[in-house]
Write an enzyme that holds these catalytic residues in place. Structure first.
Site, mmCIF file in Angstrom:
data_model
loop_
_atom_site.group_PDB
_atom_site.id
_atom_site.type_symbol
_atom_site.label_atom_id
_atom_site.label_comp_id
_atom_site.label_asym_id
_atom_site.label_seq_id
_atom_site.Cartn_x
_atom_site.Cartn_y
_atom_site.Cartn_z
ATOM 1 N N LYS A 1 0.872 -0.764 0.104
ATOM 2 C CA LYS A 1 0.271 -0.113 0.228
ATOM 3 C C LYS A 1 1.006 0.862 -0.371
ATOM 4 O O LYS A 1 0.648 2.079 -0.963
ATOM 5 C CB LYS A 1 -1.000 -0.053 1.339
ATOM 6 C CG LYS A 1 -1.778 1.242 1.817
ATOM 7 C CD LYS A 1 -2.175 1.648 0.489
ATOM 8 C CE LYS A 1 -2.789 3.157 0.444
ATOM 9 N NZ LYS A 1 -4.207 3.753 0.528
ATOM 10 N N CYS B 1 -3.196 10.621 2.056
ATOM 11 C CA CYS B 1 -2.655 10.010 1.403
ATOM 12 C C CYS B 1 -1.241 9.959 0.355
ATOM 13 O O CYS B 1 -0.161 9.689 1.258
ATOM 14 C CB CYS B 1 -3.147 8.873 0.922
ATOM 15 S SG CYS B 1 -5.235 9.316 1.000
HETATM 16 N N1 SAJ Z 1 -1.824 15.460 -8.268
HETATM 17 C C1 SAJ Z 1 -0.934 16.440 -9.137
HETATM 18 N N2 SAJ Z 1 -1.021 15.677 -10.500
HETATM 19 C C2 SAJ Z 1 -1.321 14.925 -10.744
HETATM 20 C C3 SAJ Z 1 -2.074 13.780 -10.181
HETATM 21 C C4 SAJ Z 1 -2.585 14.462 -8.909
HETATM 22 O O1 SAJ Z 1 -0.169 17.587 -9.010
HETATM 23 O O2 SAJ Z 1 -1.190 14.368 -12.056
HETATM 24 C C5 SAJ Z 1 -1.921 15.497 -6.803
HETATM 25 C C6 SAJ Z 1 -4.360 16.836 -6.738
HETATM 26 O O3 SAJ Z 1 -4.034 17.447 -7.212
HETATM 27 C C7 SAJ Z 1 -3.871 15.869 -5.162
HETATM 28 C C8 SAJ Z 1 -2.842 14.813 -4.941
HETATM 29 O O4 SAJ Z 1 -1.768 14.732 -6.101
HETATM 30 O O5 SAJ Z 1 -3.069 16.897 -4.386
HETATM 31 C C9 SAJ Z 1 -3.155 13.298 -5.139
HETATM 32 O O6 SAJ Z 1 -4.375 13.304 -5.565
HETATM 33 P P1 SAJ Z 1 -4.575 11.758 -6.284
HETATM 34 O O7 SAJ Z 1 -6.024 12.222 -6.646
HETATM 35 O O8 SAJ Z 1 -3.441 11.656 -6.836
HETATM 36 O O9 SAJ Z 1 -5.085 10.832 -5.238
HETATM 37 P P2 SAJ Z 1 -5.434 11.064 -3.971
HETATM 38 O O10 SAJ Z 1 -4.861 10.937 -2.796
HETATM 39 O O11 SAJ Z 1 -6.680 11.117 -4.009
HETATM 40 O O12 SAJ Z 1 -5.393 8.968 -3.775
HETATM 41 C C10 SAJ Z 1 -4.574 8.196 -3.801
HETATM 42 C C11 SAJ Z 1 -5.055 7.449 -4.394
HETATM 43 N N3 SAJ Z 1 -3.713 6.056 -4.864
HETATM 44 C C12 SAJ Z 1 -2.744 6.415 -6.104
HETATM 45 O O13 SAJ Z 1 -3.518 6.738 -6.785
HETATM 46 C C13 SAJ Z 1 -1.582 5.559 -5.708
HETATM 47 C C14 SAJ Z 1 -6.129 6.015 -4.098
HETATM 48 O O14 SAJ Z 1 -5.656 4.985 -4.924
HETATM 49 C C15 SAJ Z 1 -5.212 4.982 -2.650
HETATM 50 O O15 SAJ Z 1 -6.708 4.559 -2.353
HETATM 51 C C16 SAJ Z 1 -5.654 7.050 -1.793
HETATM 52 O O16 SAJ Z 1 -4.472 7.622 -1.966
HETATM 53 C C17 SAJ Z 1 -5.107 6.281 0.057
HETATM 54 O O17 SAJ Z 1 -6.148 6.318 0.165
HETATM 55 O O18 SAJ Z 1 -4.153 5.865 0.337
#
Ligand code: SAJ
Length: 406
Positions: free
Chosen positions: A201, A255
């Protein structure tokens, strides 16, 4: 019957999903107001499809309470904050939930921990609680770690379709828990040991953090020589083995901005790339602040109080502000500029920062420069809402004169 402990972002949708697929569920949370809201038929946060799932669950067999139930299966989905100084996981909520479960659980109960924990947490913080209570793992209680994987904004779909990991001491118990999750989960369900499940994870979220850091670092490099980072990424991604993510104002949420620190905290001399990626992502709100200064100077703007931040949440179309880049930027602004700016977010209805508007027009009237921090659908579908404004767009949504990017 299963007893789901912790009815927050993960526990509630999981409990509802089980119930809507015919499993009898009791949802337990220590927060009386939260339980009262659910019992009044209302959900407690914004999430696509959650209200429909709630209705489907309530039509079957679910109830909400502050009590722990004597039953044979528990699913613990309480928060795991992290200590900002030591960067280590704070397992105290998990420990409290396990203690409360053990006080009512019959012999042979299965305790599934869904909360994200750093590798080794169950050995270090949960097994000793069994020992304290004079219980033997594998006889009196069976421990399982089944970390959640769903992404806020698409939780309901992902609960049903994502693959899952079940880590168990005893493979037979692992198979039993696998069958339980298979009542709604259509993805592959891997059964492994607890340590592997814990590590998997954290490794997944760290991988995403590193990839985002690469995109963010490229944005800084491209800015130095006025290259278009978005165009460069778009073209690079045509390569069959390249898939660069999108730069942004920083990485928030509970996360991805947290879990990599567990590895840095536990392996300080080894987790170098991981630490560097975290630092790059954490530096982005300050980079946005530099860009705000550049754009203000270029446009002859001097009144910082007429700068507006669009978006308070950590990403689009959720109401979660945990570790939000906007909150980090506001902090930096407070330290460096000692001056308030205007703030608006269509998803955040309660007042959490100074000068927070709840009406978009009033917000726009109070700003000369709008900094787009979050790409909510409201703006993606109607970028013309910002027409006529000077815009610093950290999410690459707006076009036209007066629009600046990262
Ligand atoms: N972000 C960027 N650029 C990107 C993608 C995301 O700047 O290309 C930023 C987003 O704006 C945000 C942050 O990253 O601030 C995280 O967002 P996210 O949509 O990537 O992920 P989370 O935190 O909402 O959810 C993640 C997910 N993990 C993965 O994709 C590996 C989800 O599957 C997990 O269940 C979750 O963390 C968790 O609970 O751990």
């Amino acid at each position: 019957m299963i007893n789901v402990i912790g009815l927050g972002y993960i526990g509630l949708p999981t409990a509802l999903m089980f119930a809507s697929h015919g499993v009898e569920v009791v949802g337990t949370d220590i927060s009386e107001p939260l339980v009262a809201t659910l019992n009044a038929g209302k959900t407690t946060f914004e999430e696509k499809g959650l209200d429909e799932l709630f209705a489907a669950a309530v039509a079957k067999n679910i109830r909400f309470t502050t009590e722990y139930m004597p039953t044979d299966t528990y699913i613990i989905a309480v928060a795991t904050p992290y200590d900002t100084d030591s960067k280590r996981v704070d397992a105290s909520y998990v420990q409290a939930a396990v203690r409360n479960v053990l006080a009512v659980a019959p012999k042979g109960a299965v305790v599934v921990i869904e909360s994200t924990v750093s590798p080794g947490t169950i050995d270090r913080y949960v097994r000793p609680i069994l020992a304290e209570a004079g219980l033997t793992a594998g006889e009196d209680v069976h421990l399982v770690h089944a970390p959640e994987r769903i992404i806020p904004g698409n939780m309901v779909y992902e609960l049903e379709h994502n693959a899952r990991t079940i880590g168990a001491d005893d493979p037979q118990i692992g198979q039993r828990v696998r069958a339980l999750y298979a009542s709604f989960c259509l993805g592959d369900i891997e059964v492994t040991d607890i340590r592997t499940a814990e590590m998997t994870k954290v490794v997944e979220n760290t991988f995403r953090d590193i990839k985002i850091a690469y995109a963010n670092e490229l944005a800084k490099i491209c800015r130095r020589d006025n290259m278009d980072v978005y165009e460069i990424i778009r073209i690079a991604n045509k390569h069959p083995r390249v898939n660069i993510l999108t730069p942004g104002p920083g990485v928030g949420g509970h996360c991805i901005s947290v879990d990599p620190w567990f590895l840095v905290g536990d392996y300080p001399s080894l987790a170098n790339l991981i630490k560097q990626a975290r630092l790059v992502n954490d530096s982005m709100p300050d980079f946005v602040l530099e860009r705000v200064s550049d754009v203000m100077a270029e446009n002859g703007l001097t009144d910082v109080s007429r700068v507006g931040l669009y978006g308070l949440t950590y990403k689009e179309d959720v109401d979660d502000v945990r570790e939000s880049p906007t909150l980090q930027l506001l902090d930096s602004m407070r330290r460096h500029l000692a001056c308030g700016v205007q703030v608006y977010d269509p998803f955040v209805t309660r007042d959490i920062v100074a000068n927070q508007h709840h009406d978009l027009d009033a917000f726009l009237n109070a700003c000369d420069l709008v900094v787009v921090m979050v790409g909510h659908s409201q703006l993606r579908q109607h970028p013309e809402l910002l027409a006529g404004k000077i815009v610093l767009d950290t999410r690459n949504i707006c076009r036209g004169s007066g629009v600046y990017r990262l």
